[in-house]
Design an enzyme around this catalytic site. Structure first.
Site, PDB file in Angstrom:
ATOM      1  N   GLU A 182      -5.446 -18.772  -4.052  1.00 53.77           N
ATOM      2  CA  GLU A 182      -4.492 -19.808  -4.610  1.00 53.77           C
ATOM      3  C   GLU A 182      -5.066 -21.284  -4.337  1.00 53.77           C
ATOM      4  OE1 GLU A 182      -0.481 -18.853  -3.196  1.00 53.77           O
ATOM      5  OE2 GLU A 182      -0.107 -17.498  -4.886  1.00 53.77           O
ATOM      6  N   GLU A 375      -1.704 -10.622  -7.393  1.00 59.24           N
ATOM      7  CA  GLU A 375      -0.575 -10.862  -6.700  1.00 59.24           C
ATOM      8  C   GLU A 375       0.622 -10.593  -7.466  1.00 59.24           C
ATOM      9  OE1 GLU A 375       0.035 -13.815  -3.485  1.00 59.24           O
ATOM     10  OE2 GLU A 375      -2.363 -13.550  -3.064  1.00 59.24           O
TER      11      GLU A 375
HETATM   12  P1  P53 Z   1       5.426 -15.218   0.807  1.00 67.18           P
HETATM   13  C1  P53 Z   1       4.305 -19.537  -1.627  1.00 67.18           C
HETATM   14  C2  P53 Z   1       4.405 -19.935  -0.143  1.00 67.18           C
HETATM   15  C3  P53 Z   1       3.127 -19.389   0.332  1.00 67.18           C
HETATM   16  C4  P53 Z   1       2.253 -18.802  -0.240  1.00 67.18           C
HETATM   17  O1  P53 Z   1       4.612 -15.312  -0.511  1.00 67.18           O
HETATM   18  C5  P53 Z   1       2.147 -18.326  -1.604  1.00 67.18           C
HETATM   19  C6  P53 Z   1       3.411 -18.914  -2.394  1.00 67.18           C
HETATM   20  C7  P53 Z   1       3.633 -18.215  -3.751  1.00 67.18           C
HETATM   21  O2  P53 Z   1       2.826 -18.375  -4.501  1.00 67.18           O
HETATM   22  O3  P53 Z   1       1.380 -17.543  -2.224  1.00 67.18           O
HETATM   23  C8  P53 Z   1       1.096 -16.129  -1.852  1.00 67.18           C
HETATM   24  O4  P53 Z   1       4.681 -14.170   1.887  1.00 67.18           O
HETATM   25  C9  P53 Z   1       0.047 -15.809  -1.168  1.00 67.18           C
HETATM   26  C10 P53 Z   1       0.159 -14.889  -0.092  1.00 67.18           C
HETATM   27  C11 P53 Z   1       1.806 -14.758   0.172  1.00 67.18           C
HETATM   28  C12 P53 Z   1       2.505 -14.493  -1.153  1.00 67.18           C
HETATM   29  O5  P53 Z   1       2.324 -15.580  -2.124  1.00 67.18           O
HETATM   30  O6  P53 Z   1       5.800 -16.556   1.247  1.00 67.18           O
HETATM   31  O7  P53 Z   1      -1.306 -16.004  -1.510  1.00 67.18           O
HETATM   32  O8  P53 Z   1      -0.353 -15.007   1.113  1.00 67.18           O
HETATM   33  O9  P53 Z   1       2.203 -13.778   1.155  1.00 67.18           O
HETATM   34  C13 P53 Z   1       3.961 -14.040  -1.023  1.00 67.18           C
HETATM   35  O10 P53 Z   1       6.662 -14.402   0.530  1.00 67.18           O
END
Ligand code: P53
Length: 477
Positions: A182, A375
């Site tokens: 990301e 993802e």
């Molecule tokens: P979680 C939001 C906030 C932080 C990470 O998020 C994020 C996002 C949404 O895109 O990115 C990805 O665990 C990331 C993962 C993460 C996943 O989203 O806050 O690449 O590391 O766990 C899900 O529910």
């Protein structure tokens, strides 16, 4: 009901990241990662994420990453379960501070390298192709402390040393790589995405884009290096995606939505097309940004574009040009209004399967390179029944609809390499630090305070996904 049949070589799998599943945060010579300084949601995770002073200086009671789900000691059991579901691939990241504890060493930590030797061997035992994210929100604390992370050009060299080490070591084990998870996250949470503190910068926007320039150069150099070390390597970029819709047909809203999407495309425009997009001139001018570049930066970007475009997709976004209306979106990583046509998860993430098809088509139209959905998924609270079963039909519904739209997009002509739903085994949430926000097909007995046996068990979605893989997407029932 017949569904779209995915290609025979389609990479069905699941995704995790080192900092959210491994634990063993100081074992075998590992150094601290910035994530290891982040507390749970109750102790102010969000404040620590956006304010590096709080990250670096505050002592908290509980740090979810320190033990996490203990994948470090349980990887065999976990990979065996992935194999039982029929995974063709497994996306994971290599912890940077496990290999270079402070980040700036020249000699890697052998013990750390051995861990991934074992993990990859275990994957290959079952014919599972590892898909590796090189840097997944896992910058060594030392790099932030001593260099201010990606704000400093020297970090490019440290990163490339890390890349060279792992490209060589795992040359025969790993073919699929992604340079940064990301990569656009740095715009929203510079500490998380860039391992840096911008709070005291004279022009914070300039510092951010300078760091972005460093990452984009590093990504191109890593792509070059990866191809030199093994011409068979497939090296991709990775974007937090999700098309932005305009709140109304008002052209001002349409323009605003386009601008919002360009914030993210900016990165991939460089990584996949090989040059800064035309609109960057105006962006830099308006934000008063003067990038410092070195000879060769633009050439390496031009000559070493990525092989595929990977992305995460959880939701579409909605925006308005009216600041009053848009106020509602403040405080989210990715600003979004409530879309009245969509339902949302318990965490307010809006559910939009057709949005995935729209996003896939938009990205593919723009770059004409194979895509990889690395993802996707639903973070939800799961209930363990008295008999131990977990009936996560809501998760099955979410995934089914998204897989269906994936098939539609492929029928639209989009080239898609694979699909790795997020958190195929429950793990620590990046945004909130919670365990309660679960994504997995596999349940892990551990709660928000770190209590639980860490035992693994199969959810209902485990058998569902197994069947989807077995039938190559033709049976989604
Ligand atoms: P979680 C939001 C906030 C932080 C990470 O998020 C994020 C996002 C949404 O895109 O990115 C990805 O665990 C990331 C993962 C993460 C996943 O989203 O806050 O690449 O590391 O766990 C899900 O529910």
């Amino acid at each position: 009901m017949t569904n779209f049949k995915f290609p025979d070589n389609f990479l069905w799998g699941g995704a995790v990241a080192a900092n959210q599943c491994e634990g063993a945060y100081l074992e075998d010579g590992k150094g601290l990662s910035l994530v290891d300084l982040l507390p749970s949601v109750e102790e102010g995770r969000w404040d620590a994420l956006v304010d590096p002073q709080k990250t670096m200086a505050t002592k908290y009671n509980y740090y979810p990453s320190h033990e996490s789900i203990d994948f470090y000691h349980r990887y065999k059991e976990d990979i065996k379960l992935f194999a039982e579901m029929g995974f063709k691939c497994f996306r994971l990241s290599i912890s940077w501070p496990r290999i270079f504890p402070n980040g700036d060493e020249t000699v890697p930590n052998e013990k750390g390298l051995e861990f991934y030797d074992k993990v990859f061997a275990e994957c290959h035992k079952y014919g599972i192709e590892p898909v590796v994210t090189i840097n997944h929100f896992d910058t060594p604390v030392g790099l932030m402390k001593d260099y201010n992370g990606w704000a400093n050009r020297k970090t490019i060299d440290f990163y490339l040393n890390f890349c060279e080490t792992i490209f060589k070591r795992y040359k025969d084990q790993v073919k699929y790589w992604m340079t940064f998870n990301e990569i656009n996250m740095i715009l929203h949470i510079p500490m998380f995405g860039g391992g840096m503190d911008i709070t005291n910068a004279e022009n914070p926007e300039e510092m951010k884009y300078q760091a972005i320039h460093h990452q984009l150069v590093a990504s191109a150099m890593a792509t070059k290096l990866g191809h030199e070390i093994n011409p068979e390597n497939m090296i991709g970029c990775m974007l937090a995606a999700g098309t932005t819709y305009p709140n109304t047909p008002n052209p001002n809203d349409i323009w605003k939505a386009m601008e919002a999407d360009r914030e993210g495309y900016f990165f991939v425009d460089v990584q996949a097309r090989g040059y800064y997009p035309s609109y960057s001139k105006r962006l830099f001018k308006e934000k008063n940004i003067q990038l410092k570049m070195e000879d060769g930066d633009l050439e390496v970007m031009r000559d070493h574009t990525v092989d595929y475009v990977a992305f995460s997709y959880y939701s579409s976004r909605l925006t308005s040009a009216d600041p009053e209306v848009n106020k509602e979106t403040e405080g989210n990583v990715f600003a979004t209004l409530k879309n009245p046509y969509l339902k949302a998860s318990e965490w307010g993430w809006q559910i939009d399967p057709l949005g995935l098809r729209i996003t896939m088509n938009a990205i593919y139209d723009r770059y004409q390179k194979p895509l990889f959905i690395v993802e996707n998924g639903l973070g939800a609270v799961d209930k363990v029944e008295a008999d131990g079963s977990i009936n996560d039909d809501y998760r099955i519904d979410y995934l089914r609809e998204h897989v269906r739209e994936m098939g539609e997009a492929m029928e639209d002509g989009v080239e898609l390499l694979g699909y790795t739903p997020w958190g195929c085994i429950d793990l620590v949430s990046a945004g909130s630090g919670e365990m309660k926000k679960r994504y997995g097909f596999i349940y892990v007995d551990r709660d928000n305070e770190g209590k639980g046996t860490l035992n693994r068990s199969k959810k209902k979605s485990f058998d569902w996904y197994k069947k989807v893989i077995e039938t190559n997407g033709t049976d989604l029932a």
